[in-house]
Design a protein around this motif. Structure first.
Motif, PDB file in Angstrom:
ATOM      1  N   GLN A   1       0.832  -1.197   0.000  1.00 46.23           N
ATOM      2  CA  GLN A   1       0.000   0.000   0.000  1.00 46.23           C
ATOM      3  C   GLN A   1       0.869   1.250   0.000  1.00 46.23           C
ATOM      4  N   LEU A   2       0.344   2.333  -0.564  1.00 52.60           N
ATOM      5  CA  LEU A   2       1.024   3.615  -0.531  1.00 52.60           C
ATOM      6  C   LEU A   2       0.533   4.377   0.684  1.00 52.60           C
ATOM      7  N   ILE A   3       1.464   4.688   1.588  1.00 46.97           N
ATOM      8  CA  ILE A   3       1.122   5.403   2.815  1.00 46.97           C
ATOM      9  C   ILE A   3       1.370   6.896   2.608  1.00 46.97           C
ATOM     10  N   VAL A   4       0.367   7.700   2.903  1.00 46.67           N
ATOM     11  CA  VAL A   4       0.475   9.149   2.741  1.00 46.67           C
ATOM     12  C   VAL A   4       0.780   9.763   4.098  1.00 46.67           C
TER      13      VAL A   4
ATOM     14  N   LEU B   1       2.159   4.777  16.558  1.00 45.90           N
ATOM     15  CA  LEU B   1       2.515   5.868  15.645  1.00 45.90           C
ATOM     16  C   LEU B   1       1.634   5.899  14.392  1.00 45.90           C
ATOM     17  N   HIS B   2       0.741   4.929  14.250  1.00 45.27           N
ATOM     18  CA  HIS B   2      -0.152   4.841  13.089  1.00 45.27           C
ATOM     19  C   HIS B   2       0.641   4.721  11.780  1.00 45.27           C
ATOM     20  N   ILE B   3       1.668   3.891  11.816  1.00 49.12           N
ATOM     21  CA  ILE B   3       2.420   3.574  10.599  1.00 49.12           C
ATOM     22  C   ILE B   3       2.266   2.082  10.345  1.00 49.12           C
ATOM     23  N   PRO B   4       2.495   1.640   9.099  1.00 49.80           N
ATOM     24  CA  PRO B   4       2.283   0.221   8.794  1.00 49.80           C
ATOM     25  C   PRO B   4       3.262  -0.684   9.546  1.00 49.80           C
ATOM     26  N   TYR B   5       2.722  -1.775  10.087  1.00 45.18           N
ATOM     27  CA  TYR B   5       3.575  -2.778  10.720  1.00 45.18           C
ATOM     28  C   TYR B   5       4.035  -3.750   9.642  1.00 45.18           C
ATOM     29  N   VAL B   6       5.342  -3.778   9.403  1.00 44.12           N
ATOM     30  CA  VAL B   6       5.926  -4.681   8.407  1.00 44.12           C
ATOM     31  C   VAL B   6       6.836  -5.644   9.159  1.00 44.12           C
ATOM     32  N   ALA B   7       6.345  -6.850   9.362  1.00 46.58           N
ATOM     33  CA  ALA B   7       7.090  -7.835  10.143  1.00 46.58           C
ATOM     34  C   ALA B   7       8.465  -8.089   9.528  1.00 46.58           C
ATOM     35  N   GLY B   8       9.490  -7.986  10.343  1.00 47.83           N
ATOM     36  CA  GLY B   8      10.849  -8.258   9.877  1.00 47.83           C
ATOM     37  C   GLY B   8      11.598  -7.048   9.383  1.00 47.83           C
ATOM     38  N   SER B   9      10.893  -5.926   9.189  1.00 48.29           N
ATOM     39  CA  SER B   9      11.562  -4.736   8.650  1.00 48.29           C
ATOM     40  C   SER B   9      12.546  -4.132   9.650  1.00 48.29           C
ATOM     41  N   GLY B  10      12.378  -4.438  10.927  1.00 52.64           N
ATOM     42  CA  GLY B  10      13.290  -3.917  11.930  1.00 52.64           C
ATOM     43  C   GLY B  10      14.728  -4.332  11.690  1.00 52.64           C
ATOM     44  N   GLU B  11      14.919  -5.455  11.026  1.00 50.52           N
ATOM     45  CA  GLU B  11      16.272  -5.951  10.777  1.00 50.52           C
ATOM     46  C   GLU B  11      17.051  -5.024   9.852  1.00 50.52           C
ATOM     47  N   LEU B  12      16.343  -4.143   9.143  1.00 51.61           N
ATOM     48  CA  LEU B  12      17.025  -3.160   8.295  1.00 51.61           C
ATOM     49  C   LEU B  12      17.888  -2.215   9.122  1.00 51.61           C
TER      50      LEU B  12
ATOM     51  N   VAL C   1      10.972   1.756   0.373  1.00 51.59           N
ATOM     52  CA  VAL C   1       9.867   0.933  -0.130  1.00 51.59           C
ATOM     53  C   VAL C   1       9.459  -0.110   0.904  1.00 51.59           C
ATOM     54  N   ILE C   2      10.423  -0.747   1.522  1.00 55.11           N
ATOM     55  CA  ILE C   2      10.130  -1.800   2.499  1.00 55.11           C
ATOM     56  C   ILE C   2       9.326  -1.249   3.672  1.00 55.11           C
ATOM     57  N   VAL C   3       9.714  -0.078   4.174  1.00 51.45           N
ATOM     58  CA  VAL C   3       8.998   0.485   5.331  1.00 51.45           C
ATOM     59  C   VAL C   3       7.823   1.355   4.906  1.00 51.45           C
ATOM     60  N   ARG C   4       7.517   1.372   3.609  1.00 51.37           N
ATOM     61  CA  ARG C   4       6.376   2.078   3.032  1.00 51.37           C
ATOM     62  C   ARG C   4       6.441   3.586   3.272  1.00 51.37           C
ATOM     63  N   GLN C   5       7.610   4.179   3.034  1.00 50.10           N
ATOM     64  CA  GLN C   5       7.796   5.612   3.264  1.00 50.10           C
ATOM     65  C   GLN C   5       8.420   6.275   2.036  1.00 50.10           C
TER      66      GLN C   5
ATOM     67  N   PHE D   1      11.160  11.152  -0.353  1.00 53.09           N
ATOM     68  CA  PHE D   1      11.179  12.300  -1.267  1.00 53.09           C
ATOM     69  C   PHE D   1      11.413  13.599  -0.493  1.00 53.09           C
ATOM     70  N   ILE D   2      10.830  13.682   0.702  1.00 54.05           N
ATOM     71  CA  ILE D   2      11.000  14.886   1.534  1.00 54.05           C
ATOM     72  C   ILE D   2      12.415  14.931   2.112  1.00 54.05           C
ATOM     73  N   MET D   3      12.824  13.848   2.759  1.00 64.88           N
ATOM     74  CA  MET D   3      14.116  13.836   3.443  1.00 64.88           C
ATOM     75  C   MET D   3      15.281  13.924   2.456  1.00 64.88           C
TER      76      MET D   3
END
Length: 360
Positions: free
Chosen positions: A159-162, A228-239, A282-286, A291-293
């Motif tokens: 999903q695209l998170i805004v 924080l109302h952000i998507p939970y992506v299991a395993g992404s913490g390993e990044l 992309v993995i953390v859906r941000q 683009f901002i940072m």
């Protein structure tokens, strides 16, 4: 690798379980990459000098750059070695995101290596022909996009998170592949365009990566993600371990790349690091937050696009030279001032990006 060893040794001594903590492994990862960069850096620079792998300087560029001719380039290989070694040592090698990110690092690094090698060793000013360069970049980006899409374990991963809106998530379907392709390729080339002054590209890359590491840590933790109302992506913490390795390697490289540079990054580093920033976003859906940072990278890229379009359509140039950091050089700004000001801009934009974690 050491995580596996620690899990085995924990059968005999429970103290080894401490290695399971992500934050501890991230600390060791940044220190390991920094140590590798410090140890390997002088040797690599000496070898590059020995084989006369020196940077060619454009005659139509700023005159202050003429003194840089012959400075060793392809130093980005040092960053890639440090990141890869530290990641393999401290990351969970059962994690799919680790291998996808390392795959992107290697593929884009290889493309940059061939391009640099043809330019500085074979003295082919064209380097790797544009069509072949873009082809292999596309292979890497599409490969990563497909790997992420077909291994997704939950709908939120595509999903695209805004940002700033906690309830806005757009289902992308197959368009996810297109978006991922452009984010990875676009960021890769944007960082490459920014790499034109001593230390200009590496510090913003480290800052943006560090911020993405915070997003990755939060996204990989179910309670933090929910709060924080952000998507939970299991395993992404390993990044976080890879981010730590990138920061350590990047700072180690900056030790040698700071003004006046002893070594340049070259395409081997810039293309790879930019692609890694893209795939992590992309993995953390941000993607939008990236683009901002990465506003400095965006500004550099847009300046080139505007310059080319203006010259083709009107025969006139908007800037004295593109990318835009050369424009400021030709206006008389000292190189260190441009570099530090671009760093400051990046710090501000990274803070804006991090603010999206709470302003929703």
């Amino acid at each position: 690798m050491l995580l596996w060893l620690a899990e085995y040794l924990a059968q005999f001594e429970s103290g080894f379980l401490v290695v399971q903590y992500l934050t501890l492994r991230a600390i060791f990862s940044v220190l390991t990459a920094l140590f590798v960069a410090f140890m390997v850096g002088p040797l690599m620079i000496e070898k590059l000098r020995h084989y006369q792998v020196g940077q060619a300087i454009r005659e139509d560029g700023p005159k202050s750059h003429l003194s840089k001719a012959g400075t060793p380039t392809m130093g980005g290989a040092l960053i890639l070695v440090a990141i890869t070694f530290s990641t393999l040592l401290w990351a969970d090698l059962d994690n799919r995101f680790v291998w996808i990110t390392l795959g992107v690092l290697v593929v884009f690094g290889a493309v940059g290596w061939v391009d640099d090698w043809r330019k500085v060793v074979q003295k082919n000013s064209r380097g790797l022909p544009g069509r072949w360069k873009y082809l292999w970049q596309s292979v890497g980006a599409i490969g990563a996009a497909c790997a992420l899409y077909f291994s997704a374990e939950s709908p939120v991963e595509t999903q695209l998170i805004v940002p700033f809106f906690k309830g806005v998530a757009i289902n992308l379907g197959w368009f996810y592949l297109v978006l991922t392709y452009f984010v990875i390729n676009g960021t890769s080339n944007a960082v490459n365009l920014t790499d034109g002054l001593d230390g200009l590209a590496i510090m913003p890359t480290v800052l943006v990566a560090a911020a993405l590491g915070i997003f990755a840590y939060a996204s990989g933790h179910a309670q933090f993600a929910d709060y924080l109302h952000i998507p939970y992506v299991a395993g992404s913490g390993e990044l976080v371990v890879i981010v730590a390795a990138l920061c350590g390697a990047g700072l180690g490289f900056l030790w040698f790349n700071s003004y006046p540079a002893q070594v340049f990054m070259g395409d081997v580093g810039a293309l790879a690091l930019g692609a890694v920033l893209g795939v992590m976003a992309v993995i953390v859906r941000q993607e939008i937050v990236l683009f901002i940072m990465g506003g400095v990278f965006v500004m550099e890229t847009v300046s080139v696009m505007l310059q080319v379009a203006s010259f083709k359509l009107t025969g006139r140039r908007i800037f004295r030279m593109a990318p835009i950091h050369h424009h400021f050089e030709l206006k008389g700004w000292p190189e260190p001032k441009i570099i530090v000001r671009f760093w400051i801009i990046t710090v501000i934009l990274v803070l804006v990006g991090l603010a999206t974690l709470k302003i929703r």
